[in-house]
Each structure stands twice: as structure tokens, then as C-alpha cells.
Design a protein around this motif. Sequence first.
Motif, short mmCIF file in Angstrom:
data_model
loop_
_atom_site.label_atom_id
_atom_site.label_comp_id
_atom_site.label_asym_id
_atom_site.label_seq_id
_atom_site.Cartn_x
_atom_site.Cartn_y
_atom_site.Cartn_z
N VAL A 348 -0.37 17.85 1.70
CA VAL A 348 0.52 16.75 1.32
C VAL A 348 1.91 17.35 1.10
CG1 VAL A 348 0.97 14.86 -0.28
CG2 VAL A 348 -1.40 15.51 0.22
N VAL A 349 2.86 16.97 1.94
CA VAL A 349 4.21 17.55 1.88
C VAL A 349 5.25 16.44 1.83
CG1 VAL A 349 3.65 19.75 3.00
CG2 VAL A 349 4.19 17.76 4.41
N TYR A 350 6.43 16.78 1.29
CA TYR A 350 7.49 15.77 1.14
C TYR A 350 8.86 16.42 1.18
CZ TYR A 350 10.89 13.01 -1.53
OH TYR A 350 12.03 12.38 -1.93
N HIS A 351 9.77 15.76 1.89
CA HIS A 351 11.19 16.07 1.77
C HIS A 351 11.96 14.80 2.03
CE1 HIS A 351 15.16 17.83 2.20
NE2 HIS A 351 14.66 18.94 1.64
N GLU A 352 12.95 14.54 1.20
CA GLU A 352 13.66 13.25 1.28
C GLU A 352 14.45 13.08 2.58
OE1 GLU A 352 17.69 14.48 -1.20
OE2 GLU A 352 16.22 13.13 -2.12
N SER A 353 14.80 14.18 3.23
CA SER A 353 15.65 14.07 4.43
C SER A 353 14.87 13.98 5.73
CB SER A 353 16.59 15.29 4.52
OG SER A 353 15.85 16.45 4.87
N TRP A 354 13.55 14.13 5.68
CA TRP A 354 12.77 14.12 6.93
C TRP A 354 12.86 12.75 7.61
CZ3 TRP A 354 7.89 16.98 4.72
CH2 TRP A 354 8.17 18.35 4.66
N HIS A 355 12.96 12.77 8.92
CA HIS A 355 13.13 11.56 9.72
C HIS A 355 11.84 10.75 9.69
CE1 HIS A 355 14.18 8.88 12.95
NE2 HIS A 355 15.34 9.49 13.17
N ARG A 372 -7.11 19.76 8.21
CA ARG A 372 -7.56 19.08 7.00
C ARG A 372 -6.78 17.76 6.88
NH1 ARG A 372 -5.04 24.04 3.47
NH2 ARG A 372 -2.88 23.33 3.38
N PRO A 373 -7.28 16.80 6.10
CA PRO A 373 -6.56 15.54 5.94
C PRO A 373 -5.13 15.80 5.46
CG PRO A 373 -8.76 15.35 5.04
CD PRO A 373 -8.57 16.79 5.38
N THR A 374 -4.17 15.12 6.10
CA THR A 374 -2.76 15.48 5.92
C THR A 374 -1.90 14.24 5.71
OG1 THR A 374 -3.04 17.43 7.32
CG2 THR A 374 -0.81 16.59 7.09
N LEU A 375 -0.95 14.37 4.78
CA LEU A 375 0.06 13.33 4.59
C LEU A 375 1.44 13.96 4.58
CD1 LEU A 375 -2.39 12.16 2.28
CD2 LEU A 375 -0.88 10.27 2.77
N VAL A 376 2.37 13.32 5.31
CA VAL A 376 3.76 13.77 5.33
C VAL A 376 4.62 12.63 4.78
CG1 VAL A 376 5.67 14.59 6.74
CG2 VAL A 376 3.32 15.29 7.29
N PHE A 377 5.33 12.92 3.68
CA PHE A 377 6.16 11.92 2.99
C PHE A 377 7.64 12.14 3.27
CE2 PHE A 377 2.38 11.44 0.36
CZ PHE A 377 2.42 10.11 -0.08
N THR A 378 8.38 11.03 3.26
CA THR A 378 9.83 11.10 3.27
C THR A 378 10.36 9.96 2.40
OG1 THR A 378 11.80 11.25 4.66
CG2 THR A 378 10.15 9.62 5.31
N LYS A 379 11.68 9.98 2.14
CA LYS A 379 12.29 8.92 1.33
C LYS A 379 12.50 7.70 2.21
CE LYS A 379 14.19 8.17 -2.79
NZ LYS A 379 15.50 8.61 -3.27
N SER A 380 12.18 6.53 1.69
CA SER A 380 12.39 5.28 2.41
C SER A 380 12.91 4.25 1.41
CB SER A 380 11.09 4.81 3.05
OG SER A 380 11.28 3.59 3.73
N GLY A 381 14.22 4.07 1.39
CA GLY A 381 14.82 3.20 0.38
C GLY A 381 14.62 3.80 -1.00
N ASP A 382 14.09 3.01 -1.93
CA ASP A 382 13.84 3.52 -3.28
C ASP A 382 12.39 4.00 -3.45
OD1 ASP A 382 12.68 1.05 -3.10
OD2 ASP A 382 13.36 0.33 -5.06
N LEU A 384 8.82 6.24 -1.50
CA LEU A 384 8.42 7.27 -0.56
C LEU A 384 7.46 6.64 0.45
CD1 LEU A 384 7.72 10.41 -2.82
CD2 LEU A 384 9.89 9.49 -1.99
N ALA A 385 7.62 7.02 1.70
CA ALA A 385 6.73 6.53 2.75
C ALA A 385 6.03 7.72 3.38
CB ALA A 385 7.52 5.76 3.81
N ALA A 386 4.78 7.51 3.78
CA ALA A 386 4.01 8.62 4.37
C ALA A 386 3.22 8.15 5.57
CB ALA A 386 3.06 9.22 3.34
#
Length: 561
Positions: A348-355, A372-382, A384-386
Motif C-alpha cells: 500500500v503506497v501513496y504520494h499526493e503528486s502521482w497521476h 501480493r494484493p496492492t493499492l496505489v493511492f494519490t490525492k484526489s481533491g480533498d 485520497l483515491a486508490a
Amino acid sequence: MRWTLKPKPKPETIASLQETLQVDATVAILLAQRGIETYEAAKKFFRPSLKDLHDPFLMKDMDRAVERIEKALFNNENIMVYGDYDVDGTTSVALMSSYLKTKSNQIATYIPDRYGEGYGVSYQGIDFAHDNGFSLIIALDCGIKAIDKVNYAAEKGIDFIICDHHRPGAELPKAVAVLDPKRDDCEYPFKELCGCGVGFKLIQALASKDGKTVEDLTEYLDLVATAIGADIVPIVDENRALAYFGLQVINAQPRPGIKAIIEETKKKELTITDVVFIVAPRINAAGRMKHGNYAVTLLTETDEKQAKIYASEINEFNLDRREADRRITEEALVQIIENKEQDRLTSVVYHESWHKGVIGIVASRLTETYYRPTLVFTKSGDKLAASARSVSGFDVYNALEACSVHIEQFGGHKYAAGLTLKQENYEAFKQAFEDEVTKTIDRNLLIPEIKVDFQMKLKDITPKFHRILKQFAPFGPSNMTPIFMSEDLKDSGYGKCVGEDDKHLRLTATQGREKIVCIGFNLGDKCDLITDKKPFNAVYSIDENHWQGNVSLQLKLRDIR
């Protein structure tokens, strides 16, 4: 990797197939492994027919959907065709709008902005419909959970027809018609249509009211086949027939937009794999990097010159997508290593600038790396979206459902899903997801598995056998490319690493007097296993090598030991 030999079918089943079909045991085994045990089933498999498609009116609410659309056409109402921004959604919108435009000029399309509106039906889209006098919205590849949005539309005097294939929640939207074979109360015989497939069933039903048959709708099948490939649905039953004939359209007479994409890539005859890796990413790139409208415009364009201009533009989006995908994947891998998370059962990873447009692809890349089961998060408005991706055999949708207390919204399938949550819930969700996966996953599923159809001798790999194998296509989930295993092979002595950074392996395998050329993509690091004529075992598919006008059989190695 785990090599798993599929169970051998019952001897009497193999014998029966051999006798009734006049085939050898290898072909009989391959058929039985795919659940094909009778002459009739084999005939349907090898000779798909559009006549075998199910009656569209078996789908719950189909009669209501047809009745409402016919009323709208009769009254010259404004109809909005609304769809998701991915391949399944944009092909669905192209299919439905181009069909309805043969009956009315009051048809418009709407694709939500991935960044401004997010996935699915949006309030913004409904407001646009209301402001522009639309009284009916046909939503494709989305809408099954849009309960509040459909109510909001009703308050504004707008009716909804939903054509979806995602899992419904406990409550269905109060639309005029909800077409979704996964509805608990829907007795439609085939549950695995993609969104574009559900849309096709609706135009099949509409056309039948005009006395037309499914054969009159073949021009739309290039769109359906593209969606089937891109959405990774099982290529059995109706999907097999739709993909089979859709590929014929793609290769013989595709619409100008798809033709222009193919011409950009210089490919001659496309398989479903080519559709997945060549056509689909370009269509997808529009919604990922710019806007899904570009894809619909390309897919509905009737002028070939203009289609070439649009295809060139979309190709540029695809190049941008590739660069973003490469960079973000590298950053995500660094994040996993720096946070010392290699030993977790989830990524499970996150960075606000990822497209936001490429996080699904990055999730797939990380799954390939760590499996392994994976989630990639980024900022979407106010929020987080993954994007979530899973490993074979593990239901990531169920895992997300178990963590729903931390989630604002989620939806999807067994192996791919999307979700949003509040930023303050990220760490709690990350731990809850790890805990849920740790509690429920079979540890064997964390080792990539190659399912082997059966063991073969090189002497049995003949042009005749390969000609029969090709008739098993189109391949995909539930009808994967046959994989074989051979033991006690040796290299002829000239095997070597090839390609950039010696990533790939090329050799000539021998077994007794038999020999055959092999190519192993990304197997360059196993070169030492074949040196000095050391014996090795291999799993592989059988492929054709085209070189200077000559065609020969070769093995496409999947793994060696």
C-alpha cells in the motif's frame, strides 16, 4: 514460481472425445480441461455462432429498458449516453450512441472527467443533462451503486437506464431499468459480460423490435471485442462468440478509429492479446491523461482521414502515459524499500503528486514485482483515491469490504477495484487491509503460479497439433493459452542472453533427436541453468516465429528449472 499440473480428466471422457471428434489424446485432454466433454460443446467451442447468443430479454428489466428507449425515440426526447472513462466505458458509449444515432439526431454522449468528477455517475453530469434538456440518461459500465445520483436525477425529471456488470450493493438504484447480469434476481444465463457486452445486449433487444437479428449488428462487434479483451472477463460462452466475431471485424473491416490505431502500430492480423496490449492502452490513455471524450470521438468518427488525426493525438497521450507509469512505478518501489515493507503481505503506497490516470497500471506493475494484493493511492481533491489489484485466487473486493469502516466509497471486481477515503483514515486503513489479508489469504497464493495443461515430448509438437491449438483462440480468462511442460531438455550449445541488458534468453532445446528454437522473455538471469548442456525442465506455450517470409514453430518459455 509454482508449477501446477492441472488434474488429468477422466480416461472415459478423453476416450469419448477422441472417438466422437476423431482427435488425438492431447486435444481431448485440452478440451476436457476446459469443461468441453461432448460433441455439441466442442462444436460450439470450435465453431462459435452468433445464433448461440442468449435472448436479451432473459435479462431482468430488459423489456422496461427497451420500452423506455422506444418511447424516448418516438417522442424525440434528448437522450444522453453516459459511460465510464476506461476502455469498457468508452467503447460502450461509442456502441450505444452510434446505434441510437441511426434512429434519432437527439443523441449526445457524456464521459465524466476522471479528475473533476471521478468514477461513475456524477452530479455534474446530471446537472449538465438537466441544463440541456435531456430527459433520459443511459449509463453504461457504471451506475449500479449510484442510488443517490439516480434519485437526484429523478427530482430533476430525468429517467435513468443502467447497463452495468459490476457487483451490486444491497440496494439497487431506483432507475427505470437496471440491466446487470450480476443482480441476485437476474436469471440471465451468462453472468460475465463486460459493460460493453451488456450495452450490446440492449441494442440486440432494440434491433429485434425492428425485425433485425444479431447478424445485422456485426459492425459493432469490434467495440465489444476490444472491451472484452481490455476488461479481462472470461472468454467463454457469449464472450467467446462476441470476441471471435469481433476479432474478425477488427481484422477485416474495423471502424475508422480502430483501423487508424492499428495502422499507427503497423500490425497486420490482431489476436485478442494484441487488442489488449496495442489497441486498448491507446483508447485508455485518453481518459488517463486527458479526457475520455477523445476516445469516444475517435471510436465514433466515420471519416478515415479525421480518424488518423485523432489516433495520432491519442498515441501521444499513450506515450505520456508510459512515461508517467515508468516514473511512478520506480518511485513506488523505492517507497516500499525505504519503508522496509518487503515482508508485508500487502503493498500500500501513496504520494499526493502521482497521476491518478496511471495508478491502476502502477498497481499492476507492483503486483508483478512483489506478487501480493496492492493499492496505489494519490490525492484526489480533498480525499485520497486508490486503485487496487490482486493476485490470482484472492478476492480483493471482499478484503476491501471487510475494511469498509475506513473507506468512503469503493467498487470493482475480484481482482481489480477502486476506492476513496479521507486522508486521516489512510494509516488506519493501510493496517486494517494488511490485517485482513494476513487473516484470510492462503500463503501459497503469494507465489506466482503457472498452471500447466500437461507434460509433452518435443516430438509431439507438430505443425498439425499447432494448427488445432490455434483454433482454441481467442484466449483469455477461463480459456488461457495452453501451457505445456517438458523434462530433461538440453541446450544445443549455442544458447545465449539477448536483448537490451541481456534480459531475454534464446536457445535451441533438444530432447533425444528432436530440437526446437526457444525464446524466454525476461529469463536472461536463468542463462546459467542451460550452459554446458546441463539438463533442465521448461514450461512454455507453442508459438510461431516469422522471419524473412518463413514461418516455423518455436517455444515461448515461461519458466525453466
